[in-house]
Design an enzyme around this catalytic site. Structure first.
Site, PDB file in Angstrom:
ATOM      1  CG  ASN A   9    -102.242  41.208   4.152  1.00 43.91           C
ATOM      2  OD1 ASN A   9    -102.712  41.384   3.019  1.00 43.91           O
ATOM      3  ND2 ASN A   9    -102.966  40.762   5.161  1.00 43.91           N
ATOM      4  CD1 TRP A  10     -98.772  45.636   0.213  1.00 43.72           C
ATOM      5  CD2 TRP A  10     -99.346  45.980  -1.938  1.00 43.72           C
ATOM      6  NE1 TRP A  10     -97.642  46.005  -0.471  1.00 43.72           N
ATOM      7  CE2 TRP A  10     -97.955  46.228  -1.789  1.00 43.72           C
ATOM      8  CE3 TRP A  10     -99.918  46.130  -3.196  1.00 43.72           C
ATOM      9  CZ2 TRP A  10     -97.146  46.614  -2.870  1.00 43.72           C
ATOM     10  CZ3 TRP A  10     -99.124  46.507  -4.265  1.00 43.72           C
ATOM     11  CH2 TRP A  10     -97.748  46.753  -4.097  1.00 43.72           C
ATOM     12  CE  LYS A  11    -104.612  43.561   6.698  1.00 38.25           C
ATOM     13  NZ  LYS A  11    -105.229  43.667   8.007  1.00 38.25           N
ATOM     14  CG  HIS A  94    -105.654  37.737   7.083  1.00 44.39           C
ATOM     15  ND1 HIS A  94    -106.640  38.514   7.632  1.00 44.39           N
ATOM     16  CD2 HIS A  94    -104.485  38.384   7.304  1.00 44.39           C
ATOM     17  CE1 HIS A  94    -106.080  39.595   8.168  1.00 44.39           C
ATOM     18  NE2 HIS A  94    -104.778  39.544   7.978  1.00 44.39           N
ATOM     19  CD  GLU A  96    -108.334  41.766   7.560  1.00 48.55           C
ATOM     20  OE1 GLU A  96    -107.992  41.775   6.368  1.00 48.55           O
ATOM     21  OE2 GLU A  96    -107.769  42.457   8.442  1.00 48.55           O
ATOM     22  CD  GLU A 166    -101.666  38.530  10.675  1.00 48.12           C
ATOM     23  OE1 GLU A 166    -100.866  39.383  10.300  1.00 48.12           O
ATOM     24  OE2 GLU A 166    -102.775  38.365  10.136  1.00 48.12           O
ATOM     25  N   GLY A 172    -104.863  45.926  12.682  1.00 45.78           N
ATOM     26  CA  GLY A 172    -105.411  47.184  12.191  1.00 45.78           C
ATOM     27  C   GLY A 172    -106.024  48.047  13.274  1.00 45.78           C
ATOM     28  CB  SER A 211    -100.853  47.191  15.332  1.00 52.90           C
ATOM     29  OG  SER A 211    -102.233  47.305  15.022  1.00 52.90           O
TER      30      SER A 211
HETATM   31  P1  PGA Z   1    -101.904  45.334  10.465  1.00 53.96           P
HETATM   32  O1  PGA Z   1    -102.378  44.035   9.660  1.00 53.96           O
HETATM   33  O2  PGA Z   1    -100.392  45.356  10.419  1.00 53.96           O
HETATM   34  O3  PGA Z   1    -102.518  46.489   9.732  1.00 53.96           O
HETATM   35  O4  PGA Z   1    -102.411  45.203  11.854  1.00 53.96           O
HETATM   36  C1  PGA Z   1    -101.680  42.824   9.742  1.00 53.96           C
HETATM   37  C2  PGA Z   1    -102.409  41.766   8.975  1.00 53.96           C
HETATM   38  O5  PGA Z   1    -103.648  41.714   9.055  1.00 53.96           O
HETATM   39  O6  PGA Z   1    -101.796  40.930   8.261  1.00 53.96           O
END
Ligand code: PGA
Length: 248
Positions: A9-11, A94, A96, A166, A172, A211
């Site tokens: 997931n490049w965000k 997600h 976010e 998640e 993150g 993470s």
């Molecule tokens: P992360 O993100 O590996 O940087 O914790 C995972 C995600 O939000 O899909």
């Protein structure tokens, strides 16, 4: 046994130049893996990444979509548009999107249905916040998020869906759920699906995200109900992403 899927997931990261370098690195290292690999990229780069991945085993994904098919929804992107770029996957719900953009359980369920309507496999994200974990409502939160989709899409829809657990507090932050903590929630999710259809539940891919990195991937992925990873930060470094894929 479900197949295994590692998805990046490049965000909101990348540029034409950086993507080209990253993809060249990932593509050169994906031979002989025991898992399926995908990258979920920002909308403007779908065309670039589609071309870079053509003829490779890596599948293309997006990070969001509109629940609507078409119309006056300025700034939104439909499932059919993603299908134009041969997206195999799209992330829905997600944390976010839920926390920063106010996506509700009902909206996430509608997006899940919209993705499947276009033949795109939704990666449905579920997970609790730190406060929710500390107040002991992790299972209740994950159940509510999952049930919202089950109510609208039905259990049969999970034949063509992926779930990503998640924990929000691990995304993150460098904090990772312990393999035991993650396994417990994965087993809970599978058990909840099994109440509807046990064969379906046994085959659904349930990824862990939060993470995940080369140093902890093998331990997490060795848990019986962890079928892969949804990888944020570590997906931006080809060697790290490949190391996670090799840990499967
Ligand atoms: P992360 O993100 O590996 O940087 O914790 C995972 C995600 O939000 O899909």
């Amino acid at each position: 046994m479900p197949r295994k899927l590692v998805a990046g997931n490049w965000k909101m990261h990348g540029s034409l130049a950086d993507n080209a370098t990253l993809l060249a690195g990932v593509v050169s290292g994906v031979q002989d893996l025991d898992c399926e690999v995908a990258v979920c990229v920002p909308f403007p780069y779908l065309s670039q990444v589609q071309q870079a991945l053509s003829g490779t085993l890596i599948r293309l994904g997006a990070q969001n979509l509109s629940e609507h098919a078409k119309g006056a929804y300025t700034g939104e992107v439909s499932a059919a548009m993603l299908k134009d770029f041969a997206c195999a996957y799209v992330i829905v719900g997600h944390s976010e999107r839920r926390s920063l953009y106010g996506e509700t359980d009902a909206q996430v369920a509608a997006k899940f249905v919209a993705a499947q309507g276009a033949g795109i496999t939704p990666i449905l994200c579920l997970g609790e916040s730190l406060q929710e974990r500390e107040s002991g409502v992790t299972e209740a939160v994950v159940a509510r998020q999952l049930d919202a989709v089950l109510a609208v899409a039905g259990i049969a829809a999970f034949a063509k869906a992926v779930i990503a657990y998640e924990p929000v507090w691990a995304i993150g932050t460098g904090l990772t759920a312990t393999p035991e903590q993650a396994q417990a929630v994965h087993a809970f999710i599978r058990g909840r699906l099994a109440q509807h259809d046990s064969a379906m539940a046994a085959n659904v891919v349930i990824q862990y995200g939060g993470s995940m990195k080369p140093s902890n991937a093998a331990e997490l992925l060795s848990q019986p109900d962890i079928d892969g990873g949804l990888i944020g930060g570590a997906a931006l470094v080809a060697e790290d992403f490949l190391a996670i894929c090799r840990a499967v």
